[in-house]
Design a protein around this motif. Structure first.
Motif, short mmCIF file in Angstrom:
data_model
loop_
_atom_site.label_atom_id
_atom_site.label_comp_id
_atom_site.label_asym_id
_atom_site.label_seq_id
_atom_site.Cartn_x
_atom_site.Cartn_y
_atom_site.Cartn_z
N TYR A 21 0.81 -1.21 0.00
CA TYR A 21 0.00 0.00 0.00
C TYR A 21 0.85 1.27 0.00
O TYR A 21 0.31 2.37 -0.01
CB TYR A 21 -0.93 0.00 1.22
CG TYR A 21 -1.64 -1.32 1.38
CD1 TYR A 21 -2.65 -1.69 0.50
CD2 TYR A 21 -1.28 -2.21 2.39
CE1 TYR A 21 -3.28 -2.93 0.63
CE2 TYR A 21 -1.90 -3.44 2.52
CZ TYR A 21 -2.90 -3.79 1.63
OH TYR A 21 -3.52 -5.01 1.75
N TYR A 61 -4.73 4.83 -1.11
CA TYR A 61 -5.68 4.20 -0.18
C TYR A 61 -6.20 2.89 -0.77
O TYR A 61 -6.45 2.79 -1.97
CB TYR A 61 -6.84 5.16 0.06
CG TYR A 61 -7.88 4.70 1.03
CD1 TYR A 61 -7.73 4.93 2.39
CD2 TYR A 61 -9.03 4.03 0.59
CE1 TYR A 61 -8.71 4.52 3.29
CE2 TYR A 61 -9.98 3.62 1.49
CZ TYR A 61 -9.82 3.86 2.83
OH TYR A 61 -10.78 3.45 3.72
N ASN A 63 -9.07 -0.13 0.41
CA ASN A 63 -10.09 -0.42 1.41
C ASN A 63 -10.11 -1.89 1.85
O ASN A 63 -11.09 -2.35 2.40
CB ASN A 63 -11.48 0.01 0.93
CG ASN A 63 -11.96 -0.79 -0.26
OD1 ASN A 63 -11.24 -1.63 -0.81
ND2 ASN A 63 -13.16 -0.50 -0.70
N PRO A 69 -4.18 0.14 4.69
CA PRO A 69 -3.56 1.13 5.58
C PRO A 69 -4.50 1.67 6.65
O PRO A 69 -4.09 1.88 7.79
CB PRO A 69 -3.10 2.24 4.63
CG PRO A 69 -3.83 2.01 3.36
CD PRO A 69 -4.15 0.56 3.29
N ARG A 70 -5.76 1.89 6.32
CA ARG A 70 -6.70 2.39 7.33
C ARG A 70 -6.86 1.39 8.47
O ARG A 70 -6.76 1.74 9.64
CB ARG A 70 -8.06 2.69 6.69
CG ARG A 70 -9.08 3.24 7.66
CD ARG A 70 -10.44 3.45 6.95
NE ARG A 70 -11.39 4.03 7.86
CZ ARG A 70 -11.67 5.33 7.95
NH1 ARG A 70 -11.04 6.19 7.19
NH2 ARG A 70 -12.57 5.76 8.80
N ALA A 71 -7.06 0.12 8.13
CA ALA A 71 -7.24 -0.92 9.14
C ALA A 71 -5.96 -1.17 9.93
O ALA A 71 -5.99 -1.40 11.13
CB ALA A 71 -7.71 -2.22 8.49
N LYS A 74 -4.70 3.28 11.41
CA LYS A 74 -5.55 4.23 12.14
C LYS A 74 -5.76 3.84 13.61
O LYS A 74 -5.67 4.71 14.49
CB LYS A 74 -6.88 4.41 11.42
CG LYS A 74 -7.68 5.57 11.97
CD LYS A 74 -8.91 5.84 11.14
CE LYS A 74 -9.68 6.98 11.77
NZ LYS A 74 -10.97 7.21 11.13
N TYR A 106 -1.86 10.23 11.19
CA TYR A 106 -2.38 9.42 10.09
C TYR A 106 -3.33 10.32 9.32
O TYR A 106 -4.24 10.93 9.89
CB TYR A 106 -3.13 8.18 10.61
CG TYR A 106 -3.78 7.40 9.50
CD1 TYR A 106 -3.03 6.56 8.68
CD2 TYR A 106 -5.14 7.51 9.24
CE1 TYR A 106 -3.61 5.85 7.64
CE2 TYR A 106 -5.74 6.80 8.20
CZ TYR A 106 -4.98 5.98 7.41
OH TYR A 106 -5.56 5.29 6.37
N GLU A 108 -5.71 10.91 5.66
CA GLU A 108 -6.32 10.44 4.42
C GLU A 108 -6.73 11.67 3.62
O GLU A 108 -7.34 12.59 4.16
CB GLU A 108 -7.54 9.57 4.71
CG GLU A 108 -7.19 8.25 5.37
CD GLU A 108 -8.41 7.42 5.75
OE1 GLU A 108 -9.56 7.91 5.60
OE2 GLU A 108 -8.21 6.29 6.22
N SER A 117 -5.64 9.02 -1.05
CA SER A 117 -4.31 8.64 -0.62
C SER A 117 -4.22 8.71 0.91
O SER A 117 -5.11 9.25 1.56
CB SER A 117 -3.24 9.54 -1.25
OG SER A 117 -3.41 10.88 -0.84
N TRP A 118 -3.16 8.17 1.46
CA TRP A 118 -2.96 8.16 2.90
C TRP A 118 -1.48 8.45 3.19
O TRP A 118 -0.62 8.26 2.35
CB TRP A 118 -3.36 6.82 3.52
CG TRP A 118 -2.46 5.69 3.07
CD1 TRP A 118 -2.59 4.97 1.92
CD2 TRP A 118 -1.27 5.25 3.71
NE1 TRP A 118 -1.55 4.08 1.82
CE2 TRP A 118 -0.73 4.22 2.91
CE3 TRP A 118 -0.61 5.59 4.87
CZ2 TRP A 118 0.44 3.54 3.24
CZ3 TRP A 118 0.56 4.92 5.20
CH2 TRP A 118 1.06 3.90 4.40
N ALA A 120 1.38 8.54 6.84
CA ALA A 120 1.56 8.33 8.28
C ALA A 120 2.92 8.89 8.69
O ALA A 120 3.89 8.81 7.93
CB ALA A 120 1.48 6.85 8.61
#
Length: 134
Positions: A21, A61, A63, A69-71, A74, A106, A108, A117-118, A120
């Motif tokens: 990612y 990003y 999903n 990346p979110r899971a 974050k 973090y 987004e 996009s993300w 960190a």
């Protein structure tokens, strides 16, 4: 001199491989510098101090519910996690950096005309251990 392509970089955060990612990552080492100049000097005298560092990464990003990346990132915001960075990828004799870091930010970003996009940001805590992969 042998060049290394960035596509081989591997990044693991809290044991999760987030490499698929990531489009970019950056390690920044720094150190405190203290002015120890005494009377009678014509130039400043300096001494090194504590080592510090930052690590950033980001990408497009995804999903994917359990590994995207979110899971993966974050929920870790504000906590200290283990990070492993392999700038030349995996393999015998290649370098590996391991460190603890606080996930300090973090982000987004969702532009109307592009992909979400993300990114960190990590503040490194304690020393970075550099080893050669076996």
């Amino acid at each position: 001199m042998a060049e290394v392509h960035g596509k081989k970089t591997v990044i693991k955060v809290a044991t999760k491989d987030i490499s698929p990612y990531c489009k970019t990552s950056s390690y920044e080492g720094s150190a405190d510098v203290h002015d120890i100049t005494g009377y009678g000097k014509d130039a400043k005298v300096k001494a090194g101090g504590l080592i510090d560092g930052k690590f950033t990464c980001g990408g497009t990003y995804d999903n994917t519910a359990s590994t995207g990346p979110r899971a993966a990132l974050k929920p870790l915001l504000g906590t200290t996690v283990a990070v492993i960075r392999m700038p030349e990828g995996t393999g015998t004799g290649k370098p590996q950096d391991a460190f603890s870091a606080v996930l300090s930010k973090y982000v987004e970003t969702a532009p109307v005309d592009d992909m979400v996009s993300w990114s960190a940001e990590f503040e490194i805590s304690d020393v970075v251990t550099t080893t050669t992969q076996a």
